[in-house]
Design an enzyme around this catalytic site. Structure first.
Site, PDB file in Angstrom:
ATOM      1  N   ASP A   1     -16.092  26.945  61.836  1.00 15.93           N
ATOM      2  CA  ASP A   1     -15.110  27.562  62.302  1.00 15.93           C
ATOM      3  C   ASP A   1     -13.661  27.490  61.674  1.00 15.93           C
ATOM      4  O   ASP A   1     -13.645  26.273  61.152  1.00 15.93           O
ATOM      5  CB  ASP A   1     -14.659  27.789  63.814  1.00 15.93           C
ATOM      6  CG  ASP A   1     -15.760  28.444  64.537  1.00 15.93           C
ATOM      7  OD1 ASP A   1     -16.404  29.304  63.795  1.00 15.93           O
ATOM      8  OD2 ASP A   1     -15.773  28.340  65.881  1.00 15.93           O
TER       9      ASP A   1
ATOM     10  N   LYS B   1     -12.592  32.969  61.254  1.00 14.50           N
ATOM     11  CA  LYS B   1     -11.598  34.000  61.049  1.00 14.50           C
ATOM     12  C   LYS B   1     -10.157  33.264  61.061  1.00 14.50           C
ATOM     13  O   LYS B   1      -9.774  32.737  62.204  1.00 14.50           O
ATOM     14  CB  LYS B   1     -11.569  35.147  61.783  1.00 14.50           C
ATOM     15  CG  LYS B   1     -12.924  35.742  61.970  1.00 14.50           C
ATOM     16  CD  LYS B   1     -13.142  36.815  63.098  1.00 14.50           C
ATOM     17  CE  LYS B   1     -14.506  37.423  63.077  1.00 14.50           C
ATOM     18  NZ  LYS B   1     -15.045  38.093  64.182  1.00 14.50           N
TER      19      LYS B   1
ATOM     20  N   MET C   1      -6.625  32.158  74.010  1.00 16.26           N
ATOM     21  CA  MET C   1      -6.393  33.143  73.205  1.00 16.26           C
ATOM     22  C   MET C   1      -5.456  34.239  73.847  1.00 16.26           C
ATOM     23  O   MET C   1      -5.406  35.387  73.746  1.00 16.26           O
ATOM     24  CB  MET C   1      -7.530  33.915  72.800  1.00 16.26           C
ATOM     25  CG  MET C   1      -8.513  33.103  72.245  1.00 16.26           C
ATOM     26  SD  MET C   1     -10.176  33.863  71.941  1.00 16.26           S
ATOM     27  CE  MET C   1     -10.993  33.780  73.633  1.00 16.26           C
TER      28      MET C   1
HETATM   29  C1  LIG Z   1     -12.035  31.420  70.043  1.00 14.00           C
HETATM   30  S1  LIG Z   1     -11.649  30.364  71.601  1.00 14.00           S
HETATM   31  C2  LIG Z   1     -12.800  28.893  71.157  1.00 14.00           C
HETATM   32  C3  LIG Z   1     -12.580  28.194  72.205  1.00 14.00           C
HETATM   33  C4  LIG Z   1     -13.237  26.787  72.033  1.00 14.00           C
HETATM   34  N1  LIG Z   1     -14.839  27.143  72.097  1.00 14.00           N
HETATM   35  C5  LIG Z   1     -13.299  25.867  73.157  1.00 14.00           C
HETATM   36  O1  LIG Z   1     -14.028  25.437  73.854  1.00 14.00           O
HETATM   37  O2  LIG Z   1     -12.033  25.283  73.535  1.00 14.00           O
HETATM   38  C6  LIG Z   1      -9.879  29.829  70.463  1.00 14.00           C
HETATM   39  C7  LIG Z   1      -8.932  29.598  71.575  1.00 14.00           C
HETATM   40  O3  LIG Z   1      -9.068  28.297  72.010  1.00 14.00           O
HETATM   41  C8  LIG Z   1      -7.687  27.894  72.237  1.00 14.00           C
HETATM   42  N2  LIG Z   1      -7.785  26.417  71.502  1.00 14.00           N
HETATM   43  C9  LIG Z   1      -8.743  25.791  70.909  1.00 14.00           C
HETATM   44  N3  LIG Z   1      -8.245  24.661  70.448  1.00 14.00           N
HETATM   45  C10 LIG Z   1      -6.881  24.560  70.543  1.00 14.00           C
HETATM   46  C11 LIG Z   1      -5.979  23.651  70.654  1.00 14.00           C
HETATM   47  N4  LIG Z   1      -6.143  22.318  69.734  1.00 14.00           N
HETATM   48  N5  LIG Z   1      -4.712  23.739  70.999  1.00 14.00           N
HETATM   49  C12 LIG Z   1      -4.455  24.870  72.069  1.00 14.00           C
HETATM   50  N6  LIG Z   1      -5.489  25.824  72.163  1.00 14.00           N
HETATM   51  C13 LIG Z   1      -6.621  25.825  71.435  1.00 14.00           C
HETATM   52  C14 LIG Z   1      -6.936  28.730  71.929  1.00 14.00           C
HETATM   53  O4  LIG Z   1      -6.293  29.778  72.920  1.00 14.00           O
HETATM   54  C15 LIG Z   1      -7.640  29.530  70.973  1.00 14.00           C
HETATM   55  O5  LIG Z   1      -6.781  30.835  70.797  1.00 14.00           O
END
Ligand SMILES: C[S@@+](CC[C@H](N)C(=O)[O-])C[C@H]1O[C@@H](n2cnc3c(N)ncnc32)[C@H](O)[C@@H]1O
Length: 482
Positions: free
Chosen positions: A261, A283, A396
């Protein structure tokens, strides 16, 4: 022609590491004290023909010479001693003499090491771990021999005692593997699986016969009809590469192809095997990227080519990661798969922000919610999320923060309920913005928060002020960020 020096006039690597075959080569040691004794002991193991020159020579060296193990000249050094030498070690107690000999070596192009004089040396001798035939050499480029020794101790502790015997066994297996497996990739995979698998564990436990039996079975299996590749779904964690699990690290180092990703940081990708193909299928917010169907098709295609495929996802693959959908596609295509969980953003970001997701005084449950609004968006159970003593974590949700705050208030949450946004969580640029349901939306736009970001709502957020620890962060509340 010599390569020009890099920026600031220094080269990226000061010393080129090589292992020098000295069997039957003349090596000259000038000096006859304790240091010379240690160097000779090491050199002797290489099969070098050693000559020691010094007016006074250690009794042990003389005894070795008498036994025919080396030659000695009990006298001062003369330039002709260098004739035919492939390597010279200078260890007299007189610096001027050492330097003179070093300059003679330089003019004749003979590599020279002057003990404790890096500037006069053409090569330096690393700290080593010698488990023949495994040899680990550690150098700090002469910056700190003590550090090199400390590193050696640490590395030594992590290397299995029988690594030398194990290496010899692997060497003996190379011929049969070449006979049976004609393809380089198949051989590499066979040895990787052997080294990581039960055969190695048997060998380490002293059961060499058991290890041999397993290796034969593995060879037979590997030479059968070409094994199909498989896909490992790997959670990369929220950003800090050190939050990867050991299993994830191994999968990255074994993979032929890694489909990742966009959110997976370069620090994690750097841990992949050097020759693995890295393919970004993520994306960017608002951009098209690969569709899920395209990603599924790629996973299946690479696996069918017999490749070891890693599908690397930010956080945990089963939490808002579409991991389940990808596995369903693989299952339909009858491709083997496994899953390595990762630290999800809620757990990682909350930990790095000093916000416990549950706490006996503040929250007895935690709910992970998607705040994403696409055509399939279904409203979550706002009443449940608005309950006291619960923590709601919105993934998100940045774009809909005002909507989320309004819905929570509408369903009974007080406007004073603490809320936090954690952006770039666990990464060096992590930002934490705190406020309440009344003002968190305004605070987010004032602070120009960028994704990825999480929204946390619940009384636990009030603990951030006392528990923030990452980056020596000074807790920032709304009034400060205004
Ligand atoms: C498509 S989701 C994927 C989540 C991922 N599978 C997980 O378990 O963390 C992506 C969202 O995760 C959150 N996210 C992922 N990494 C992050 C980070 N380092 N800091 C803050 N939010 C994060 C945000 O809300 C982002 O829009």
């Amino acid at each position: 022609m010599c390569a020009p020096a890099g920026q600031h006039g220094v080269f990226e690597v000061n010393y080129f590491p090589v292992f020098f075959n000295l069997a039957d080569q003349k090596v000259l040691v000038v000096g006859g004290g304790d240091v010379a004794l240690r160097k000779v002991a090491l050199l002797k193991r290489t099969g070098a023909c050693i000559t020691v020159i010094a007016p006074r020579i250690h009794a042990d060296l003389l005894a070795r010479a008498a036994a025919g193990a080396l030659e000695v000249g009990v006298r001062d050094f003369i330039p002709e001693d260098l004739d035919g030498a492939r390597l010279v070690i200078v260890a007299t107690s007189r610096r001027a003499v050492n330097r003179w000999i070093a300059s003679l070596c330089e003019s004749r192009g003979i590599p020279v090491n002057v003990v404790d004089d890096r500037e006069a040396s053409r090569f330096i001798v690393p700290a080593i771990i010698d488990r023949d035939p495994v040899l680990v050499a550690i150098s700090t480029g002469g910056a700190s021999p003590v550090l090199a020794r400390r590193l050696r101790e640490r590395v030594e502790a992590s290397i299995p005692k029988k690594i030398g015997e194990f290496a010899l066994w692997l060497r003996a297996l190379r011929r049969p593997a070449q006979r049976i497996l004609h393809n380089v990739a198949a051989r590499r995979r066979f040895f990787e699986e052997l080294i990581d698998g039960p055969a190695a564990r048997r060998f380490a436990a002293g059961d060499a016969q058991g290890a041999q039996r397993i290796s034969r079975q593995m060879l037979a299996r590997a030479s059968g009809p070409r094994a199909r590749g498989e896909v490992t779904l790997v959670g990369a964690g929220p950003g800090d590469p050190e939050l990867l699990t050991l299993k994830a690290l191994r999968a990255l180092q074994d993979a032929d192809v890694i489909l990742h990703d966009r959110l997976v940081p370069s620090g994690v990708l750097d841990l992949a095997r050097r020759d693995a193909a890295l393919i970004c299928v993520g994306k960017a917010a608002g951009s098209a990227g690969s569709t899920q169907a395209e990603i599924n098709a790629l996973l299946i295609e690479y696996a069918r080519q017999g490749k070891r495929v890693v599908r690397l996802k930010g956080g945990d693959p089963f939490i808002f990661g579409r991991g389940g959908e990808e596995l369903q596609a693989l299952a339909r295509a009858q491709i083997g798969f496994s899953v390595i969980p990762g630290v999800t953003a809620a757990a990682g970001c909350a930990a790095y922000a000093g916000i416990p997701l549950t706490h006996r005084d503040y929250a007895h449950s935690v709910t992970l919610v998607t705040g994403h609004a696409d055509e399939d968006f279904k409203e979550p159970d706002w009443t449940a999320l608005a309950q006291p003593a619960t923590t709601a974590v919105f993934y998100m949700g940045l774009a809909r923060i005002e909507h989320i705050a309004a819905k929570l208030k509408e369903h009974g949450a007080p406007a004073s309920r603490p809320a936090a946004i954690i952006a770039q969580g666990t990464l060096p640029h992590q930002r934490v913005i705190t406020g309440t349901l009344a003002d968190i939306g305004a605070a987010a736009s004032r602070a120009q928060v960028e994704s990825p970001a999480l929204l946390l709502v619940g009384e636990v957020v009030s603990l951030h002020a006392a528990l923030a620890w990452f980056n020596n962060e000074v807790p920032a509340d709304v009034s400060q960020s205004a």
